[in-house]
Design a protein around this motif. Structure first.
Motif, short mmCIF file in Angstrom:
data_model
loop_
_atom_site.label_atom_id
_atom_site.label_comp_id
_atom_site.label_asym_id
_atom_site.label_seq_id
_atom_site.Cartn_x
_atom_site.Cartn_y
_atom_site.Cartn_z
N ALA A 73 0.84 -1.20 0.00
CA ALA A 73 0.00 0.00 0.00
C ALA A 73 0.88 1.25 0.00
O ALA A 73 2.02 1.22 0.44
CB ALA A 73 -0.90 -0.01 1.23
N GLY A 74 0.33 2.33 -0.52
CA GLY A 74 1.03 3.60 -0.46
C GLY A 74 1.84 3.95 -1.69
O GLY A 74 2.28 5.09 -1.83
N LEU A 75 2.09 2.97 -2.58
CA LEU A 75 2.82 3.30 -3.80
C LEU A 75 1.92 4.11 -4.72
O LEU A 75 0.74 3.81 -4.88
CB LEU A 75 3.29 2.03 -4.50
N PRO A 76 2.45 5.16 -5.33
CA PRO A 76 1.61 6.02 -6.16
C PRO A 76 1.13 5.33 -7.43
O PRO A 76 1.77 4.42 -7.95
CB PRO A 76 2.54 7.19 -6.50
N THR A 77 -0.01 5.77 -7.91
CA THR A 77 -0.59 5.26 -9.15
C THR A 77 -0.60 6.37 -10.19
O THR A 77 -0.50 7.56 -9.87
CB THR A 77 -2.03 4.78 -8.93
N LEU A 78 -0.74 5.99 -11.44
CA LEU A 78 -0.80 6.99 -12.51
C LEU A 78 -2.01 7.90 -12.34
O LEU A 78 -1.95 9.09 -12.68
CB LEU A 78 -0.84 6.28 -13.87
N THR A 79 -3.10 7.36 -11.81
CA THR A 79 -4.28 8.18 -11.57
C THR A 79 -3.96 9.31 -10.61
O THR A 79 -4.34 10.46 -10.83
CB THR A 79 -5.42 7.32 -10.99
N GLN A 80 -3.23 9.01 -9.52
CA GLN A 80 -2.84 10.05 -8.57
C GLN A 80 -1.99 11.11 -9.23
O GLN A 80 -2.13 12.30 -8.96
CB GLN A 80 -2.04 9.45 -7.42
N LEU A 81 -1.09 10.69 -10.10
CA LEU A 81 -0.07 11.59 -10.63
C LEU A 81 -0.56 12.47 -11.77
O LEU A 81 -0.11 13.61 -11.91
CB LEU A 81 1.14 10.78 -11.11
N LEU A 82 -1.50 11.96 -12.59
CA LEU A 82 -1.86 12.69 -13.80
C LEU A 82 -3.31 13.12 -13.92
O LEU A 82 -3.61 14.08 -14.63
CB LEU A 82 -1.51 11.83 -15.04
N ALA A 83 -4.25 12.40 -13.28
CA ALA A 83 -5.66 12.73 -13.47
C ALA A 83 -5.93 14.17 -13.05
O ALA A 83 -5.33 14.66 -12.10
CB ALA A 83 -6.54 11.76 -12.67
N PRO A 84 -6.84 14.87 -13.74
CA PRO A 84 -7.74 14.37 -14.79
C PRO A 84 -7.25 14.61 -16.21
O PRO A 84 -7.95 14.29 -17.16
CB PRO A 84 -9.01 15.18 -14.52
N ALA A 85 -6.05 15.21 -16.37
CA ALA A 85 -5.62 15.57 -17.71
C ALA A 85 -4.11 15.66 -17.79
O ALA A 85 -3.41 15.90 -16.80
CB ALA A 85 -6.25 16.90 -18.14
N ILE A 86 -3.59 15.48 -18.99
CA ILE A 86 -2.20 15.81 -19.32
C ILE A 86 -2.26 17.10 -20.11
O ILE A 86 -2.82 17.14 -21.20
CB ILE A 86 -1.54 14.70 -20.15
N GLY A 87 -1.69 18.16 -19.55
CA GLY A 87 -1.86 19.45 -20.21
C GLY A 87 -3.34 19.76 -20.30
O GLY A 87 -4.06 19.69 -19.32
N GLY A 88 -3.82 20.06 -21.49
CA GLY A 88 -5.24 20.32 -21.66
C GLY A 88 -6.01 19.16 -22.22
O GLY A 88 -7.19 19.29 -22.56
N VAL A 89 -5.38 18.00 -22.34
CA VAL A 89 -6.02 16.82 -22.91
C VAL A 89 -6.49 15.91 -21.78
O VAL A 89 -5.67 15.42 -20.98
CB VAL A 89 -5.07 16.06 -23.85
N GLY A 90 -7.79 15.68 -21.70
CA GLY A 90 -8.33 14.79 -20.68
C GLY A 90 -7.86 13.37 -20.87
O GLY A 90 -7.59 12.93 -21.99
N ILE A 91 -7.73 12.64 -19.78
CA ILE A 91 -7.32 11.24 -19.86
C ILE A 91 -8.28 10.38 -19.04
O ILE A 91 -8.93 10.86 -18.12
CB ILE A 91 -5.87 11.02 -19.37
N VAL A 92 -8.33 9.13 -19.40
CA VAL A 92 -9.19 8.17 -18.72
C VAL A 92 -8.38 6.90 -18.46
O VAL A 92 -7.52 6.54 -19.28
CB VAL A 92 -10.45 7.85 -19.56
N PHE A 93 -8.63 6.26 -17.33
CA PHE A 93 -7.84 5.10 -16.94
C PHE A 93 -8.60 3.80 -17.09
O PHE A 93 -8.00 2.73 -17.06
CB PHE A 93 -7.35 5.27 -15.51
N GLN A 94 -9.91 3.88 -17.25
CA GLN A 94 -10.73 2.69 -17.48
C GLN A 94 -11.55 2.94 -18.74
O GLN A 94 -12.54 3.67 -18.71
CB GLN A 94 -11.64 2.41 -16.28
N LEU A 95 -11.12 2.33 -19.83
CA LEU A 95 -11.80 2.56 -21.10
C LEU A 95 -13.27 2.16 -21.05
O LEU A 95 -14.11 2.74 -21.74
CB LEU A 95 -11.10 1.77 -22.21
#
Length: 314
Positions: free
Chosen positions: A240-262
């Motif tokens: 537990a406690g290791l960071p996830t990509l959701t924590q680091l990047l959500a909800p967007a990269i720059g101005g482009v929205g991203i989703v983690f569950q298609l």
């Protein structure tokens, strides 16, 4: 069309804005413009003559695609928050106390506890999640996470043309911690072909510095054999406690929205049916994501040089 800067235009509008620029340039190149030609060109843009004349004048003076009608996405206004101000204040306090990079689960539990203690209605989980995502997006300082390169997958909320259909571009992203700088990414528009881990690792290795701080690579989305093939660390169990990509990047990269569950994303076909939105060719998708990554990294503190230990031979 050369020299047109589309950086201020929503990427999903690029094809339509290029069409509008072409029409305006064609009109402005007419030596003696008649009322008949003005009416015809206005109809091509779906505008009244007076509005078109004003737009053409502004275009001649500024040549800024971002001012054209349809250049920006218009999101539906949010429903007014009917919660007591005290409820959202508690949520903000919890996020400030635990930190923007706190686990979503921990934030939800603590907000619920404090609201119950104060005998007020707690915000919904979705509201708290959105507030947490906003706080993470505004964070411009290094996180408290241990240095590492985290590799994981997501998808960009861009309608991309693929064959006869429309898809969401799938991304494989390498993020350097603690700064959250994106070191590399790979993209695939083919639903049957995932982004290349080999291509991503080639870019990561090229960015490494033998004199830099040694860092582990962690790729939790891969199986153990795949992780071993790229020299990624396989933490025992599921710590537990290791960071996830959701924590680091959500909800967007720059101005482009991203989703983690298609499975939870809006179908790409629906995105392409929005007014003024057109499915993007692969070249535009690449440009849009390159710009988004550059914008993301520009808001992060400079990343320290890193070295990769225990890497397999290329």
């Amino acid at each position: 069309m050369e020299g047109i800067d589309l950086s201020g235009v929503d990427p999903t509008r690029w094809p339509e804005i290029r069409r509008r620029v072409e029409i305006l340039d064609e009109y402005c190149a007419i030596p003696e413009r008649s009322q008949r030609s003005r009416r015809a060109f206005a109809q091509r843009l779906g505008l009244g003559e007076a509005h078109f004349s004003y737009l053409a004048q502004i275009w001649r003076e500024r040549r800024n695609p971002a001012i054209l009608p349809g250049a920006q996405a218009h999101h539906s206004p949010k429903i007014a928050n009917r919660l007591p101000v005290a409820s959202t204040n508690i949520a903000r306090e919890v996020i400030a106390d635990l930190g923007a990079m706190a686990r979503r689960r921990d934030v939800l539990i603590e907000v619920t506890r404090r609201c119950a203690e104060a005998r007020i209605v707690a915000p919904s989980n979705a509201t708290i999640t959105n507030m947490l995502a906003a706080a993470r997006a505004q964070l411009d300082q290094p996180t408290s996470f241990e240095p590492e390169i985290l590799i994981d997958s997501c998808a960009a909320k861009l309608p991309a043309a693929h064959g006869e259909g429309v898809v969401l571009p799938r991304l494989l992203v390498a993020v350097q911690l603690p700064e959250r700088v994106i070191v590399a990414y790979e993209m695939s528009l083919d639903p049957a072909v995932p982004p290349s881990i080999e291509g991503l690792m080639a870019t990561v290795r090229a960015a490494a510095d033998p004199e830099g701080r040694p860092m582990r690579i962690r790729a939790p989305h891969l199986g153990e054999l795949e992780q071993a093939a790229i020299g990624a660390t396989v933490p025992p169990g599921r710590p537990a406690g290791l960071p996830t990509l959701t924590q680091l990047l959500a909800p967007a990269i720059g101005g482009v929205g991203i989703v983690f569950q298609l499975s939870r994303a809006k179908p790409a076909e629906r995105l392409a049916k929005v007014r003024n939105v057109t499915a993007l060719p692969a070249q535009d998708v690449r440009i849009a994501i390159d710009q988004a990554v550059a914008a993301h990294n520009a808001r992060r503190p400079p990343a320290a040089p890193f070295a990769l230990a225990d890497q397999p031979l290329a």
